[in-house]
Design a protein around this motif. Structure first.
Motif, PDB file in Angstrom:
ATOM      1  N   ALA A  71      36.002  44.050  45.690  1.00 18.59           N
ATOM      2  CA  ALA A  71      36.344  44.141  47.110  1.00 18.59           C
ATOM      3  C   ALA A  71      36.247  45.529  47.709  1.00 18.59           C
ATOM      4  CB  ALA A  71      37.761  43.591  47.326  1.00 18.59           C
ATOM      5  N   GLY A 131      37.831  46.494  51.132  1.00 12.30           N
ATOM      6  CA  GLY A 131      38.278  45.269  51.770  1.00 12.30           C
ATOM      7  C   GLY A 131      37.446  44.807  52.944  1.00 12.30           C
ATOM      8  N   ALA A 160      42.255  48.970  50.586  1.00 17.76           N
ATOM      9  CA  ALA A 160      41.980  47.634  51.111  1.00 17.76           C
ATOM     10  C   ALA A 160      43.232  47.027  51.733  1.00 17.76           C
ATOM     11  CB  ALA A 160      41.439  46.730  50.001  1.00 17.76           C
ATOM     12  N   ILE A 164      43.678  45.679  55.501  1.00 15.43           N
ATOM     13  CA  ILE A 164      44.169  44.334  55.803  1.00 15.43           C
ATOM     14  C   ILE A 164      45.323  44.402  56.796  1.00 15.43           C
ATOM     15  CG2 ILE A 164      45.427  42.376  54.804  1.00 15.43           C
ATOM     16  CD1 ILE A 164      43.679  42.767  52.279  1.00 15.43           C
ATOM     17  N   ILE A 221      44.867  41.164  48.682  1.00 14.08           N
ATOM     18  CA  ILE A 221      44.104  41.915  47.698  1.00 14.08           C
ATOM     19  C   ILE A 221      44.835  41.908  46.356  1.00 14.08           C
ATOM     20  CG2 ILE A 221      45.145  44.090  48.474  1.00 14.08           C
ATOM     21  CD1 ILE A 221      41.560  43.724  47.118  1.00 14.08           C
TER      22      ILE A 221
END
Length: 293
Positions: A73, A76, A102, A106, A120
């Motif tokens: 990821a 993210g 990340a 978010i 995550i």
């Protein structure tokens, strides 16, 4: 004007018996795409996916409310874009540093009013089946990810001092030497196969996998990362649907607007001057796979 050669590109990259298309995803510079949408520290990750590539894939292969997963990821990007499109974005990241970033992105998406949700996990995606909650099995509509490029990442350029001293790289490493990005090619291929095999356990029947990749040169030799991705996907039991091109250059008046890094341009110019003509890469290969229905 930049004189670095830019590769001409056919309208699509086709596997035998499969269709293909060009994704017009490079019209805006990456910094413009991330401004206000991602934390400023996001620029330090060396292998970020263009937000427009993630958006295009999510819009094409999912509906609002469905689950989108990125097993590698980074900062993210997949989760943030999924959230803004009212999907449930889930990511797994090996390096704690990037997983923390990340999580920040978010939270920023939620603050910016994104209607979807994001989550995550920190861990090794080669163990994806045991890393993610069992309730996700068979529910994921789309996986979006990209293999790491390891030593080929260029990062950012700094020329210290008023006299503009020796050019040096910054922000060009994913993490420590144990990261899959810095293992040999065979280990990377094996690890990526394990990751895609884990993705099969959480994908729903007919769910799609979208992987962006590009070849790169190591000691002057071309490393076929897109070919590795296709082989890994098929070894994991996925079906090849099509191979597309996602532009990372802009298109203006019928011509490409390069967005290559300083080091990419320098390496191409040096190779051309040495009698080895090379071209700037202005696209990502997009490999699209699917679980058997």
């Amino acid at each position: 004007m930049d004189s670095t050669p830019v590769a001409p590109r056919p309208a699509a990259v086709l596997a035998e018996g499969h269709s293909g298309s060009v994704w017009l995803t490079g019209q805006q510079p990456s910094r413009t795409l991330r401004r206000g949408r991602y934390a400023p520290a996001s620029i330090t990750h060396p292998g970020k996916m263009l937000p427009t590539i993630a958006r295009y894939a999510i819009n094409t292969y999912t509906q609002p409310g469905e689950v989108v997963l990125d097993p590698m990821a980074g900062i993210g990007t997949t989760m943030v874009e999924a959230m803004h499109l009212d999907r449930q974005g889930i990511g797994v990241e090996y390096e704690a540093r990037w997983a923390e970033l990340a999580a920040i992105n978010i939270a920023l998406a939620t603050t910016n009013g994104a209607p979807g949700t994001g989550e995550i996990y920190t861990g090794d995606s080669r163990n994806l089946a045991t890393l993610l909650p069992r309730m996700l099995r068979g529910t994921v509509a789309l996986v979006i990810t990209s293999p790491p490029y390891g030593p080929s990442t260029h990062g950012h350029v700094r020329t210290p001092g008023a006299r503009r001293g020796k050019v040096r790289k910054l922000n060009h490493r994913y993490g420590g030497s144990d990261n899959l990005a810095y293992r040999d090619h065979d280990t990377l291929a094996e690890g990526f196969t394990d990751i895609l095999t884990g993705c099969r356990t959480v994908l729903r029947p007919g769910g799609h996998v979208v992987i962006t990749a590009r070849p790169y040169r190591r000691h002057g030799e071309l490393v076929d990362i897109p070919g590795m991705v296709v082989a890994a996907g098929q070894a994991a039991g996925l079906e090849l649907v099509e191979e597309c091109v996602a532009l990372i250059a802009g298109v203006r008046d019928g011509a490409l607007v390069p967005r290559a890094s300083f080091f990419q341009q320098k390496n191409v110019r040096d190779a051309t001057a040495a009698g080895d003509p090379q071209w700037l890469t202005q696209h990502e290969d997009v490999i699209i796979l699917r679980t058997p229905r």
